[in-house]
Design a protein around this motif. Structure first.
Motif, PDB file in Angstrom:
ATOM      1  N   ARG A  32      53.906 118.860 107.204  1.00  0.00           N
ATOM      2  CA  ARG A  32      53.959 120.178 106.566  1.00  0.00           C
ATOM      3  C   ARG A  32      53.036 121.166 107.277  1.00  0.00           C
ATOM      4  O   ARG A  32      53.377 122.345 107.455  1.00  0.00           O
ATOM      5  CB  ARG A  32      53.587 120.069 105.089  1.00  0.00           C
ATOM      6  CG  ARG A  32      54.674 119.468 104.206  1.00  0.00           C
ATOM      7  CD  ARG A  32      55.894 120.381 104.113  1.00  0.00           C
ATOM      8  NE  ARG A  32      55.524 121.681 103.606  1.00  0.00           N
ATOM      9  CZ  ARG A  32      55.455 121.977 102.299  1.00  0.00           C
ATOM     10  NH1 ARG A  32      55.758 121.051 101.413  1.00  0.00           N
ATOM     11  NH2 ARG A  32      55.122 123.175 101.904  1.00  0.00           N
ATOM     12  N   TYR A  80      59.389 120.619 107.156  1.00  0.00           N
ATOM     13  CA  TYR A  80      59.686 120.129 105.811  1.00  0.00           C
ATOM     14  C   TYR A  80      60.519 118.859 105.968  1.00  0.00           C
ATOM     15  O   TYR A  80      61.705 118.942 106.283  1.00  0.00           O
ATOM     16  CB  TYR A  80      60.471 121.165 105.013  1.00  0.00           C
ATOM     17  CG  TYR A  80      59.634 122.267 104.432  1.00  0.00           C
ATOM     18  CD1 TYR A  80      59.311 122.287 103.084  1.00  0.00           C
ATOM     19  CD2 TYR A  80      59.157 123.300 105.243  1.00  0.00           C
ATOM     20  CE1 TYR A  80      58.535 123.303 102.550  1.00  0.00           C
ATOM     21  CE2 TYR A  80      58.383 124.322 104.722  1.00  0.00           C
ATOM     22  CZ  TYR A  80      58.074 124.309 103.381  1.00  0.00           C
ATOM     23  OH  TYR A  80      57.295 125.313 102.853  1.00  0.00           O
ATOM     24  N   LEU A  93      56.730 118.000  98.889  1.00  0.00           N
ATOM     25  CA  LEU A  93      56.520 117.895 100.327  1.00  0.00           C
ATOM     26  C   LEU A  93      57.827 117.822 101.108  1.00  0.00           C
ATOM     27  O   LEU A  93      57.816 117.825 102.343  1.00  0.00           O
ATOM     28  CB  LEU A  93      55.665 116.659 100.642  1.00  0.00           C
ATOM     29  CG  LEU A  93      54.233 116.668 100.092  1.00  0.00           C
ATOM     30  CD1 LEU A  93      53.550 115.338 100.370  1.00  0.00           C
ATOM     31  CD2 LEU A  93      53.428 117.813 100.704  1.00  0.00           C
TER      32      LEU A  93
END
Length: 210
Positions: free
Chosen positions: A94, A99, A123
């Motif tokens: 991240r 992503y 996340l």
């Protein structure tokens, strides 16, 4: 940056669910057939959709068996844990502006019940479950659906998993495959483009100078 789309399997890759999986399959098979087998006899089922597992075991109503399995699996939640280093690597990705995605053989309701409990959903970007495509792994459909949703390029995508089905799905979709060796029960027959011995090595897939 070598890969822009890092896609993870769940079971055996992020979560150590092997024991819970086998025990749930053992119990479900006993309930349906009255036949008691050792948990290790169901090791073949790891990473395979339940419908495929119970069809192989000769169960006619695989839908009923899958529902029973989900109920039994919930009994063994206390045995499930995240592999060491998974949280740290997800946060590191991240920070690099990636992503991560998920492609799993779990149904959406299983994903919501089991994976969400670890508090990591924020996340991830796109999550593809087994009920999101007509055909499950080892067919390419789940990864092709992921690429479609993120407008991804095959050459910039890698799938990280622990089973032969994961590898076959990736290569059928013309996507590179990295073997999560920390969770793999066998490497036999798996043609991996990358072998990762620990979650920390995932960063090598995205940063050239590591």
């Amino acid at each position: 940056m070598r890969y822009r789309h890092i896609v993870f399997d769940i079971d055996g890759t992020m979560l150590d669910t092997g024991r819970a999986d086998m025990l749930a399959t053992q119990e479900t098979f006993f309930q349906l057939t009255g036949e008691w087998r050792a948990p290790e006899e169901f090791r073949f089922a790891l990473g395979i959709p339940n419908s495929t597992v119970f069809a192989r075991l000769g169960i006619e109503d695989v839908e009923e068996a899958s529902l029973m399995w989900e109920e039994n699996f919930s009994k063994y939640h206390p045995t499930i844990r995240l592999f060491d280093g998974i949280v740290e690597i997800l946060k590191a990705l991240r920070e690099l502006g990636i992503y991560p995605g998920i492609v799993t053989s779990r149904r959406r309701r299983e994903f919501n019940a089991d994976f969400a409990a670890f508090g990591l959903n924020h996340l991830f970007g796109t999550v593809i479950c087994v009920d999101d495509t007509p055909r499950p792994k080892p067919y390419p459909d789940p990864l092709l659906e992921y690429l479609k949703r993120v407008d991804g390029v095959r050459q910039e995508t890698i799938y990280i998993g622990d089973t032969l089905y994961d590898e076959q799905c990736a290569h059928a979709a013309e996507v590179d495959f990295a073997l999560a060796a920390w969770g793999a029960h066998s490497r036999e027959g798996i043609r991996a483009d990358h072998h990762l011995e620990s979650p920390g090595e995932v960063l090598k897939l995205v940063v050239d100078d590591l």
